[in-house]
Structure formats: C-alpha cells, structure tokens
Design a protein around this motif. Structure first.
Motif: not given
Length: 455
Positions: A363-364, A450-452, A350-353
């Motif tokens: 991070p995305v 996700i990086e904040v 499975w992939t994301i983008n």
C-alpha cells in the motif's frame, strides 16, 4: 429488435424515477432482493435509424434505479448473460471494499453463464452507482450502469426526486444518430446519453414544484461540465454526503467521472417553462467537435404547487467527524506522472511515486483505525486527472492546510501541473483502492491502495 419507443413505454419510470415511484424499484425496509442480469440487447435509438448492440441490466429499463433505506440489508444477484466475463463494482458506498480489490482480475469476476450474489448494508444515505470493474470498462461504456439510492429516514420535502446519469455510450461503428432538435447527423461511435438514452431526456413537472435532481457522471472518459439554465440550483450533497448549501458558480458544475451532485431547485411558476441541464464546452470525438447540448430538460405543466419555504440543508451525516485533527495526521504525498513506455512503444504508463500500480505489492500508506490522514496530490502531467476513492470520503483542504471545504468527496479533479491536499479519518479497517476516473489510466498503472489496520 426493441425500439426506443417500445422500450421506454414499459420502463419510463425506471429511467427517471420519482420519489418512491411504483414504476421503479420501490424503497425496501429490510431483506430486499434484486436481480441484475447483464445482457446484450439490440436497440433502435432513433425512429428510422438502424439497431445497435448495447448492454443493459435487464428488467429495469435503460437504467436500473434501485432505492433502499439506510441500514436495510440488500442482496444483489448478478447473472452474466454476456459472452465475456463481467463484474460488479460499487462507487459511493462508504465501507464497501470486498468487491473493489486493486487487482487485474477482480475477485468477483463472473464468467459467462454464471451468477454471483453481493450483499450490501449501506452505512449512509446518499446517491451511489454501480458498474463493471475498469478491466471491463467497455461494458460500462456500452451501457452497463445502474443507480443505488439510499434514502434518508426522513427525506426532504420535494415534489419530485429525479435522477440523471450521464454517460458516453460506445455504439456500433457507422451508426447514424440525430442529436435532438439540433438535427446534427453524427456518424461517430460514441454519443452522450442521459439515463441510458441519447440526450436529452425530457420530463415534466408541476408549476413551482421543488425538485431534487441527482446528477451522476457515469462516463469512463469524460469530465462533464454541466450548467443549469432556467432555475437557480442549490447544491445539497456531493458524492453522496450532505454538504453546506451553496450555489454553483454561474450555475455550472464540473462533474468528474463517478462524481455525484444532488441539487435542489424550484421550477418556474409559468406554463411550458423549461429548466435545462446542458453539457458545456466542446469535446473532440474522432476528429469531430461536438456542440453544446442539453442533457436533461424539465418542462412545467399542470396545476401550480403552493409556495415553498427556503431550501434547507440535509441533515449532516453523524457517522463522519465534525473535525479532523490535522496536527496529528499521518502524511504522504502521491506524485502522479505519465511517460511513454519506450521510443518504440509510445503508449503511456502511469505511476504513483514512481511505481506502476499494476505491479505494486504494497500500500502507499498503512495506518491504524482512528488515525487522521493527510494526502498530498502532485499532478506532474499536462492533463486533468480525476481520482476515485473506494470506501473512503475525504475533505479537500485549503491551500495552507488551515481548514477544509464544507463537503466530503470520494472523487477529486486534479488540474494539470498542480498540487492539492485532502484529509480523512481512517474509521474502517480494509484495503481501500484509489483509481483514476479515466478507466484507461487506471489500467495503465494509475492506481494504488491505502491499508487501514484494526486499532
């Protein structure tokens, strides 16, 4: 060997815990210390059936239910008495990220015979749960689950506060079990459970009593479509956060793995009436189709309670924004796809983008504290995809991004071949993972973070 009857006799109050019950873990104001010992136990799940090896956090019945107050620091000492490494992952505690790093080997991995202490300071009241990391998914499926309830400073006026954690339990091969009153013999290796025991769980309640029921899907593989029969439930919280009051359509709630729905209802005012939470639909398990079945049955008994005023909403969480400035939001689309590794290896990655999450090094999305964020989700697969967000809560947006649903979520269900949008305000720095609610998909690459950054 411990039979179900003997096991429950000493810990029934820890499986479905009334509000502030002395039988479970009582609410703590400060400095609470809890010990969770992961161990294997041989349990006899039916009166004549053989024993089977399941996993438990010992000392708290089939399901530990721990209650603390918002802002009360708690320390959890996890002792690993298994023969393999284990870990602890929270789901539903906003701001908890140190134990949820998106790595193959969790940073909090606990070797056999060792222990680890985790300290928690809950930011919000609500319903959360804990379990091993997806890399130890089979431990969750064999029973290693628990609930953490962070209580409001002024809890709503209810006569009982019940929990119902549903799950798939993996059993020893060839185990035979009777499914309640239906009398269906089943020889498969997976069963549906409520609070750690084969469904249904049965409890009693006073006539006309007002109940808060916390429904939690602790499965690693199953979206549970749960219907309430015999009463009119009202949803008061979703994924631990208060929501606007609304009744589920036809009394049916689709609960993704990891999702939590708090409902309130008034019991019938007649003796021996029943309210049932029922798993709807059919599920194929090893080629066998299961029937619909009750998960939780609540029967009336004893004296009647006085009539109640209409159900009121829970106080909104003041730590969450009333509005999200969508016009200034950082935007990113996450395209989810699954494909066979090769013609020789039909297993799916499975992939994301286009990126396999197991090898992702970035991070995305990277934002600053205080930024508004809009995430687009594009599910290009032919299956429903559940997603979990760790440490964050989001608002589902309307189709034209011109408004949002009246609740917060940390779990989402993406229908096949569909697109959805959600928004959040990046209020806490950290690396916040997104994984699938299906652990096998997470391990096959469906994960990112996700990086904040500090403002």
């Amino acid at each position: 060997m411990i039979s179900k009857r003997r096991f429950v006799a000493g810990a029934a109050a820890a499986t479905v815990v009334p509000l502030l019950s002395k039988g479970g873990k009582a609410a703590q104001e400060e400095g609470a210390d809890f010990t969770l010992r992961a161990e294997q136990v041989d349990l006899q799940l039916s009166e004549q059936g053989p024993s089977t090896a399941l996993l438990r956090y010992s000392g708290a019945g089939a399901l530990p239910v721990i209650r603390i107050r918002k802002g009360a620091a708690a320390a959890f000492r996890i002792r690993n008495d298994l023969t393999e490494p284990t870990s602890l992952q929270w789901h539903g505690l906003r701001g908890i990220g140190a134990l949820d790093e998106p790595t193959d080997i969790p940073s909090d991995s606990i070797a056999p015979g060792e222990d680890r202490t985790a300290r928690v300071l809950p930011l919000d009241p609500g319903t959360a749960w804990f379990h091993p990391d997806p890399s130890a998914s089979n431990q969750t499926a064999r029973g290693l689950r628990g609930l953490l309830i962070v209580e409001e400073s002024e809890p709503p006026a209810v006569d009982q506060d019940l929990v119902a954690l549903f799950g798939d339990h993996n059993l020893s091969a060839g185990h035979s079990l009777e499914f309640g009153s239906r009398g269906l013999s089943n020889t498969v290796a997976t069963i549906v459970t409520t609070n750690g025991w084969p469904s249904p769980e049965t409890v009693t309640s006073a006539l006309g009593a007002r109940l808060r029921v916390r429904l939690v899907n602790g499965s690693t593989q199953r979206v549970m479509v749960v219907a309430c029969e015999g009463a009119r439930p009202v949803i008061v919280a979703i994924d631990g956060q208060p929501s606007d009051l609304f009744a589920p359509v036809r009394g049916v709630v689709p609960i993704a793995p990891g999702a939590r729905f708090d409902v309130m209802l008034d019991m019938p005012a007649t003796t021996d009436a029943a309210v049932r939470f029922v798993l709807k639909g059919t599920e194929a398990i090893q080629g066998r189709v299961e029937p619909e079945r009750p998960l939780l049955v609540i029967r009336t008994a004893g004296p009647a309670k006085a009539p109640k005023p209409p159900i009121a909403p829970l106080d909104p969480n003041p730590a969450l924004p009333r509005e999200i400035p969508l016009e200034a939001a950082k935007r990113v689309d996450l395209v989810i796809e699954g494909a066979a590794r090769s013609s020789e290896d039909p297993s799916v990655i499975w992939t994301i983008n286009g990126i396999d999450g197991r090898t992702a090094s970035k991070p995305v999305l990277s934002v600053r504290r205080g930024d508004a964020v809009t995430l687009g989700f594009v599910n290009k697969s032919a299956m429903t995809i559940p997603l979990r967000f760790h440490g964050l809560v989001l608002r589902l947006l309307h189709a034209k991004d011109d408004g949002w649903e009246p609740y917060w979520r940390d779990t989402l269900l993406l229908p096949p071949n569909s697109s959805n949008h959600a928004a959040f305000l990046a209020d806490r720095p950290g690396r916040w993972p997104m994984t699938s609610g299906f652990d096998d998909l997470t391990l096959a690459g469906l994960r990112c973070w996700i990086e904040v950054k500090p403002a």
